[in-house]
Structure formats: C-alpha cells, structure tokens
Enzyme design. Sequence first.
Site, mmCIF file in Angstrom:
data_model
loop_
_atom_site.group_PDB
_atom_site.id
_atom_site.type_symbol
_atom_site.label_atom_id
_atom_site.label_comp_id
_atom_site.label_asym_id
_atom_site.label_seq_id
_atom_site.Cartn_x
_atom_site.Cartn_y
_atom_site.Cartn_z
ATOM 1 N N SER A 228 0.722 -1.120 0.029
ATOM 2 C CA SER A 228 0.038 -0.088 -0.012
ATOM 3 C C SER A 228 0.849 1.309 0.103
ATOM 4 O O SER A 228 2.097 1.204 0.427
ATOM 5 C CB SER A 228 -0.842 0.018 1.100
ATOM 6 O OG SER A 228 -1.493 1.392 1.497
ATOM 7 N N TYR B 24 -1.631 -0.304 10.313
ATOM 8 C CA TYR B 24 -1.951 -0.748 8.911
ATOM 9 C C TYR B 24 -0.565 -0.141 8.250
ATOM 10 O O TYR B 24 0.047 -0.822 7.489
ATOM 11 C CB TYR B 24 -3.087 0.118 8.377
ATOM 12 C CG TYR B 24 -3.408 -0.320 6.826
ATOM 13 C CD1 TYR B 24 -3.666 -1.472 6.523
ATOM 14 C CD2 TYR B 24 -3.279 0.689 5.697
ATOM 15 C CE1 TYR B 24 -4.076 -1.843 5.057
ATOM 16 C CE2 TYR B 24 -3.324 0.232 4.479
ATOM 17 C CZ TYR B 24 -3.842 -0.988 4.266
ATOM 18 O OH TYR B 24 -4.292 -1.270 2.931
#
Length: 249
Positions: free
Chosen positions: A136, A149
């Site tokens: 990501s 995250y």
Amino acid sequence: MTHPFRLDGRIALITGGSSGIGEATARAFTRAGAAVIIMSIEPARAQAVAGELANSRVILCDITDEAAVAEAFRGIGRLDILVNNAGIGLVGNVEETSLGDFQRLFRVNVEGMFLVTRAALPLIKASHGSIINIGSVAGMIGVRRRFAYCATKGAVIALTKQLAVDYPAEFRVNCICPGTIDTPFVEGFLEKYHKHEKDKVRQELKQRQPVGRLGRPEEVAALALYLASEESAFMNGAALPIDGGWSAA
Ligand code: NDP
C-alpha cells in the site's frame, strides 16, 4: 510482440481473490489465459466469482492458520504466479491502537503473507515464477491515523525486497502499493468509521489523490498482470505505487 501480457498455460493463486483487487486480478488473469486458484475465507462469494471464470477453482483457507495453509498447498501440484493480496485495515493513531488489533493486523497482512509465501516457495522455485505482494502507499508514507496498517504495509515492502535478494535467480517478487481503490475494503471503512458522513469522507479520499478520484480495482489488476507476465522479466524487488499521484504530492 504480437500478444503481450499473456499468461497462457500458467497457474496463479490469489489470496483474497473473491473481492476487490483480488477479484479483479482473478478476472484479468483468466482473460489472459491463466488458470486461477482463488484462496478465500468467504465460500459464497468465492464460488460466485469462480463460477463466472472459465478456468478457476476455489480453495477455502484462512491464511493465518499454518496447518490450513499447509493442507491447502498439498492440493496444488504446480504454481507459476502467487498474488499475496488478502489484507485487512484499521483506523487509529498509536494511542488508539490496542495490542490485540495491532497483532490481528500483523497476523493477516504480514504473518499470512509469510505462511502462504513459504508454503508456495517450492512450487514457485520450480516454475521460476512471479510473486506479487499487495502492499500500500501506507507502507511508503505516513497516513494519518493508520498506525498499525502503515506498519504492516511497510513490512510487506521490506519482505518483498528481502526475498528478491535471497532468490534473484529462482523467481521474481515485486510489491504493488495502491492508493485508495474503490473496493468493499473502502466501503467497509466508510460504513464502520464514517456512517453518517460517507459522502464527505469519500470526497476527502478522492482529494487526497492529485488525480481527484479513487482508483479502480481493474487498474491495479492491470499492473499485477504486467508483473505476472514475461514482459516484466527485468522487474525484481520493486515497490510500485499506483495511487493517482498521492505519494508524489
Ligand atoms: P477487500 O476487503 O475487498 O478484499 C480483501 C480480501 O482478503 C477479501 O477477499 C478477504 O476475505 C480476504 N481476507 C481477509 N483476511 C483473510 C484471511 N485471514 N485469509 C484469507 N483471506 C482473507 O479489499 P481490497 O481488495 O481493497 O484489498 C486487497 C488488498 O489491497 C489488501 O491487502 C489491502 O490492504 C490492499 N490495499 C487496498 C487499498 C484500497 O484502497 N482498497 C489500498 C491499498 C492497499 P473476506 O471477504 O472473506 O473477508
């Protein structure tokens, strides 16, 4: 090169292949001629997707369960492409993050990727295959209130580069780093954290990316197809943002 980006005769496994980016990748790969194994924990959705794709099958497996992963790979004889896509998110800064949530995110996003990669390695080495990890932008830059995250996706980029160094002649491994992509993952986030202001927050997510829109799962799938195909033979150990310019801003 009359027919670039073909995967005829290849066998691909996609974790989380029944939803979002994984589903779009399964569709792109089968269109390119590959046989696809959808690894999922969601039987109904996985069967529905596989039912629409000519050359596909489902293996139900929680990627965090070491024994289940080992069992799943006993049923796979050959593998050319592994897409480590399954992942989960969490909103919170460091003070808002519980140890349990932090560990849960690492279990799925990092440990799960480790277990599947390790189980797949003999097959991927034998085929001189391609591994594609879905990281990501959150692994490349700090994203507000995404402490756990960001940490997991940073680890995904690091393990990608490490694998490329240990096995340069055996297989290729690259990492795709998407910006915000219009998938059930984002819808789930809006529903859970911004139920009463979804449109406002969706607009903010779009504006965070200089092109002013969310990405489409098919756009990420096209990059995965490139990384799976022979055309990307010189790509190894790369972490590639696909984010409408977010990480460039
Ligand atoms: P989705 O939620 O649509 O898909 C994630 C998939 O992972 C689902 O099929 C889910 O299954 C599966 N999964 C979750 N946990 C497990 C597990 N323990 N074992 C097996 N499968 C599991 O999300 P996206 O398509 O958006 O995300 C795919 C990847 O892309 C993730 O790694 C995510 O972090 C990453 N990403 C997404 C971005 C976005 O904006 N959408 C941006 C950047 C990265 P189930 O449906 O059963 O829960």
